[in-house]
Design an enzyme around this catalytic site. Structure first.
Site, mmCIF file in Angstrom:
data_model
loop_
_atom_site.group_PDB
_atom_site.id
_atom_site.type_symbol
_atom_site.label_atom_id
_atom_site.label_comp_id
_atom_site.label_asym_id
_atom_site.label_seq_id
_atom_site.Cartn_x
_atom_site.Cartn_y
_atom_site.Cartn_z
ATOM 1 C CB SER A 17 -0.969 -0.002 1.186
ATOM 2 O OG SER A 17 -1.954 -1.002 1.031
ATOM 3 C CE LYS A 66 -9.547 -6.103 4.433
ATOM 4 N NZ LYS A 66 -9.754 -6.697 3.087
ATOM 5 C CG ASN A 87 -11.119 -1.770 2.262
ATOM 6 O OD1 ASN A 87 -11.903 -0.816 2.227
ATOM 7 N ND2 ASN A 87 -10.636 -2.324 1.158
ATOM 8 C CB ALA A 129 -18.467 -19.146 2.434
ATOM 9 N N GLY A 131 -14.378 -13.993 4.908
ATOM 10 C CA GLY A 131 -14.439 -12.544 4.843
ATOM 11 C C GLY A 131 -14.150 -11.977 3.472
ATOM 12 C CB THR A 154 -17.873 -25.361 6.348
ATOM 13 O OG1 THR A 154 -16.608 -25.863 6.788
ATOM 14 C CG2 THR A 154 -18.907 -25.533 7.444
ATOM 15 C CB VAL A 155 -22.632 -26.872 3.011
ATOM 16 C CG1 VAL A 155 -23.868 -26.339 2.301
ATOM 17 C CG2 VAL A 155 -21.885 -27.838 2.100
ATOM 18 C CG ASP A 156 -23.813 -25.680 8.301
ATOM 19 O OD1 ASP A 156 -24.602 -26.114 7.432
ATOM 20 O OD2 ASP A 156 -23.649 -26.224 9.412
ATOM 21 C CG LEU A 213 -10.157 -11.932 -4.302
ATOM 22 C CD1 LEU A 213 -10.927 -12.490 -5.483
ATOM 23 C CD2 LEU A 213 -11.045 -11.878 -3.071
#
EC number: 1.1.1.25
Length: 270
Positions: A17, A66, A87, A129, A131, A154-156, A213
């Site tokens: 940054s 964050k 962020n 799934a 952050g 983990t589907v949940d 990412l």
């Protein structure tokens, strides 16, 4: 006297940054100082308070803070509220702190402006799934993709991220066989450990885009997997990093810098 900005995280020594914002400042002729700021894991608020009390104008926030920055902010953008994370923090004239999340718009600008990828009407698969996925989902949905599937070990967790949004389907990696997607975005950090999610070989539709990412000097395992299976566009997250930084810079300065020269400079290590 220079305006004062920083990026706060733990660890923080690796952050690009300062390089990015120093280049933005030179481009637009802004007089500012930008540095890295380390904080103990349970002391984000005191560090942020001290920074702003000392005249700081804006903070970028990276892992693991964050969520803490979301709590710290006095006011929030809609996309920060949707992400449940911040962020970018900006000092307001009345002493309050405005919180935004620029990750999703950074991803979109990299896809659309730098790579020419339009998500409208596309079948989109989000891997992971956590952050990172939550941080970009709001902006991705705003582009009106035809299908959005969130796949996670983990589907949940995938179901929790999808919530009651009828536009999203949540599932495990094991049920993806036989499906085809035109855009696959890997939000997991598996690439940092030289790994990738377990995916079927025929997951990519003709002409597919694969986006990780994570950014690195070489292809991540997911990127290498996608190239070997015919993906036409394969990207890492360096462009997203620069684009989300440009949005932060705009939030602070009211001027939007050019990003292509900065992305190119970082690619060649300049």
């Amino acid at each position: 006297m220079s305006d004062h900005y920083a990026v706060v995280g733990n660890p923080i020594a690796h952050s690009k940054s300062p390089q990015i914002h120093t280049r933005f400042a030179a481009e637009v002729g802004a007089d500012l100082h930008y540095h890295r700021l380390w904080a103990p894991e349970d002391h984000f608020a005191p560090v942020a308070e001290a920074f702003f009390a000392g005249g700081g104008h804006g903070l970028n926030v990276t892992v693991p803070f964050k969520g803490a920055a979301y709590t710290f902010a006095d006011t929030l953008s809609d996309r920060a509220r949707a992400a449940g994370a911040v962020n970018t923090l900006r000092a307001e004239p009345d002493g309050r702190h405005f919180g935004d999340n620029t990750d999703g718009i950074g991803l979109l600008r990299d896809l659309q402006t730098n790579h020419g990828i339009d998500l409208a009407g596309r079948r989109l698969l989000l891997l992971g799934a956590g952050g990172a996925a939550r941080g970009v989902l709001h902006d991705l949905l705003g582009e009106d993709p035809r299908t959005v599937v969130i796949a996670n070990r983990t589907v949940d967790r995938a179901e929790a991220l999808a919530g009651n949004d009828h536009r999203i389907r949540a599932c495990g990696f094991d049920v993806l066989a036989g499906e085809r997607f035109e855009v696959v975005i890997n939000t997991t950090a598996a690439g940092l450990q030289g790994e990738m999610p377990p995916l079927p070989d025929d997951l990519l539709a003709p002409g597919a885009t694969a986006y990780d990412l994570v950014y690195a000097d070489e292809d991540t395992p997911f990127m290498a997997w996608a190239r070997a299976r015919g993906a036409v566009t394969v990207c890492d997250g360096l462009g997203m990093l620069v684009e989300q930084a440009a949005e932060s810079f705009y939030q602070w300065r009211g001027t939007y810098p050019q990003t292509a020269p900065v992305i190119e400079a970082l690619r060649i290590g300049a």
